[in-house]
Design a protein around this motif. Structure first.
Motif, short mmCIF file in Angstrom:
data_model
loop_
_atom_site.label_atom_id
_atom_site.label_comp_id
_atom_site.label_asym_id
_atom_site.label_seq_id
_atom_site.Cartn_x
_atom_site.Cartn_y
_atom_site.Cartn_z
N UNK A 94 -47.39 45.36 -58.21
CA UNK A 94 -47.26 45.06 -59.72
C UNK A 94 -46.30 44.10 -60.02
N UNK A 95 -45.63 43.47 -59.05
CA UNK A 95 -44.50 42.62 -59.58
C UNK A 95 -45.17 41.35 -60.25
N UNK A 96 -44.37 40.23 -60.80
CA UNK A 96 -44.90 39.28 -61.56
C UNK A 96 -44.48 38.03 -60.74
N UNK A 97 -45.17 36.99 -60.48
CA UNK A 97 -44.66 35.67 -60.27
C UNK A 97 -45.71 34.61 -61.18
N UNK A 98 -45.35 33.15 -60.76
CA UNK A 98 -45.97 32.30 -61.40
C UNK A 98 -47.00 31.39 -60.51
N UNK A 99 -47.69 30.41 -60.94
CA UNK A 99 -48.79 29.96 -59.95
C UNK A 99 -48.34 28.51 -59.44
N UNK A 100 -47.93 27.82 -60.46
CA UNK A 100 -47.55 26.16 -59.70
C UNK A 100 -46.80 25.37 -60.89
N UNK A 101 -47.64 24.84 -61.50
CA UNK A 101 -47.08 23.73 -62.45
C UNK A 101 -46.58 24.23 -63.64
N UNK A 102 -45.35 23.55 -64.21
CA UNK A 102 -44.73 23.79 -65.08
C UNK A 102 -44.62 22.58 -65.99
N UNK A 103 -44.52 22.40 -67.26
CA UNK A 103 -44.36 21.06 -68.02
C UNK A 103 -43.08 20.47 -68.01
N UNK A 104 -42.08 21.23 -67.33
CA UNK A 104 -40.58 20.52 -67.50
C UNK A 104 -40.49 19.16 -66.97
N UNK A 105 -39.61 18.43 -67.25
CA UNK A 105 -39.29 17.35 -66.61
C UNK A 105 -37.81 17.38 -65.65
N UNK A 106 -37.11 18.18 -65.99
CA UNK A 106 -35.88 18.64 -65.33
C UNK A 106 -36.05 19.54 -64.50
N UNK A 107 -35.98 19.34 -63.01
CA UNK A 107 -36.26 20.23 -62.20
C UNK A 107 -35.20 21.38 -61.88
N UNK A 108 -34.12 20.82 -62.33
CA UNK A 108 -33.22 22.23 -62.14
C UNK A 108 -33.44 23.30 -63.50
N UNK A 109 -33.87 22.59 -64.69
CA UNK A 109 -34.20 23.48 -65.69
C UNK A 109 -35.50 24.29 -65.47
N UNK A 110 -36.33 23.82 -64.66
CA UNK A 110 -37.49 24.51 -64.23
C UNK A 110 -37.41 25.67 -63.38
N UNK A 111 -36.34 25.20 -62.41
CA UNK A 111 -35.95 26.24 -61.42
C UNK A 111 -35.25 27.59 -62.26
N UNK A 112 -34.49 27.13 -62.90
CA UNK A 112 -33.81 28.10 -63.83
C UNK A 112 -34.67 29.10 -64.65
N UNK A 113 -35.53 28.40 -65.27
CA UNK A 113 -36.62 29.04 -66.04
C UNK A 113 -37.73 30.06 -65.13
N UNK A 114 -37.95 29.59 -63.82
CA UNK A 114 -38.73 30.39 -62.91
C UNK A 114 -37.79 31.62 -62.56
N UNK A 115 -36.83 31.38 -62.31
CA UNK A 115 -35.71 32.41 -61.65
C UNK A 115 -35.32 33.47 -62.79
N UNK A 116 -35.25 33.08 -63.93
CA UNK A 116 -34.98 34.10 -65.00
C UNK A 116 -36.26 34.96 -65.46
N UNK A 117 -37.34 34.55 -65.23
CA UNK A 117 -38.66 35.32 -65.65
C UNK A 117 -39.02 36.06 -64.07
N UNK A 118 -38.84 35.47 -62.99
CA UNK A 118 -39.51 35.96 -61.73
C UNK A 118 -38.49 36.16 -60.59
N UNK A 119 -37.29 36.98 -61.02
CA UNK A 119 -36.09 37.06 -59.79
C UNK A 119 -36.64 37.50 -58.54
N UNK A 120 -37.59 38.67 -58.57
CA UNK A 120 -37.99 39.31 -57.62
C UNK A 120 -38.94 38.45 -56.73
N UNK A 121 -39.97 37.71 -57.03
CA UNK A 121 -41.09 36.82 -56.56
C UNK A 121 -40.84 35.56 -57.14
#
Length: 341
Positions: free
Chosen positions: A7-34
């Motif tokens: 029951x852990x969480x993750x995302x699917x694919x696309x994000x609307x971000x233009x800055x790839x580093x900021x997109x990765x930071x957002x992913x890792x903040x939300x889904x550090x385990x997966x």
């Protein structure tokens, strides 16, 4: 197969971000385990689904915003090279260029060795083959040569991604998910897709990977066929299609018993739908799904072999809205695991 996500969480694919580093930071903040590697189609056409994996397509060119095969370019030598590389499992020439995957390159600079699982997406062969056309606008999936090539080409791409997740991100376990919405055309009389062609392409891709291979289809399809391919993960839009999916509850039970994972897309990725619901609505919807599923599936097994995700990639949102959708996904996961209200 992959580690049980419980029951852990993750995302699917696309994000609307233009800055790839900021997109990765957002992913890792939300889904550090997966964590997952975000795709960033807002940055340009080359990072959109299909285009992002067409970097080495023989004869492939972009015309008027579409991917087409230019028959004036003889593809035979390039096709032979792909077939040879496939046989030799030589994936290095099929690396993701930064123009095609800025999110992938940004994530490669991070240490993800503490994660349970690291995930990325590659375009599925059916969607790829139906979206790319020749000069007569005929999908290349209907061309026997290209149909045979697609699984091998995408398999080499997937193998490179798997290796990069292990070697450049430190992933202990990897998952490559094929994003394949055109699987909804299985059995269609209007836009027919041959199940045998789809299965052959999937098997070609699976044959190159050491880690997990999943399938994401955000529409309704022949779920018995998909489950029968025995992917590590089946990723669905459960907000919309859980009822249809659970018509195959016996197949789902057998799939989970064999180690398969269902990624339940229970948080709407469309922000207008997401914003119209109260947070408890997502919990209630998942509990309804779980109640229905566990009429057939052992409850402990269901929980062990389930992931929580948005319904699809988050495209029709701004960055703040996308972060809110990811946060709601992570919050639901914690609540289901008894780690939060």
């Amino acid at each position: 197969m992959i580690p049980s996500p419980g029951l852990r969480a993750t995302g699917v694919g696309a994000l609307p971000h233009r800055d790839p580093d900021e997109a990765c930071r957002a992913v890792l903040a939300a889904f550090p385990e997966v964590p997952y590697v975000p795709t960033l189609p807002t940055r340009g056409l080359l990072e959109a689904i299909v285009f992002a994996d067409a970097e080495y397509l023989p004869g492939g060119v972009v015309r008027d915003g579409r991917l087409v095969v230019d028959r004036s370019i003889d593809p035979s030598e390039a096709m032979e090279r792909i077939l040879l590389d496939y046989l030799e499992q030589n994936a290095d020439p099929y690396r993701v260029g930064e123009a095609y995957g800025s999110g992938f390159h940004a994530m490669m600079g991070r240490d993800l060795s503490d994660a349970l699982l690291v995930k990325c997406q590659v375009t599925g062969p059916v969607t790829f083959g139906m979206q790319v056309v020749d000069e007569t606008r005929r999908p290349i999936l209907y061309d026997p040569e290209y149909a045979d090539l697609l699984g091998k080409l995408l398999g080499l791409r997937a193998r490179w991604c798997e290796g990069a997740m292990r070697e450049r991100m430190g992933a202990r376990a990897t998952l490559v998910v094929l994003s394949d919405p055109y699987l909804a055309s299985l059995g269609s009389a209007v836009v027919p897709v041959d199940a045998g062609v789809a299965a052959s392409a999937y098997e070609d891709i699976a044959g190159l990977l050491d880690g997990g291979l999943g399938i994401h289809c955000c529409a309704n399809t022949d779920w018995a066929f998909i489950l029968g391919l025995e992917p590590a993960v089946v990723s669905i839009d459960a907000w919309t299609y859980a009822r249809e999916f659970l018509l195959y509850a016996d197949d789902v039970a057998r799939y989970m018993e064999a180690g398969g994972v269902v990624a339940w897309g229970v948080i709407p990725a469309e922000y207008s739908i997401f914003a119209a619901e109260k947070p408890d609505a997502f919990f209630s919807r998942f509990q309804e799904i779980r109640t229905r599923a566990t009429e057939t599936i052992d409850p402990d097994l269901f929980d062990r072999q389930s992931l929580i995700t948005p319904t699809c990639g988050i495209r029709n949102a701004n960055e703040e809205e996308a972060v809110a959708i990811m946060a709601a996904t992570a919050s639901l996961s914690r609540r289901l695991r008894g780690e939060g209200p």
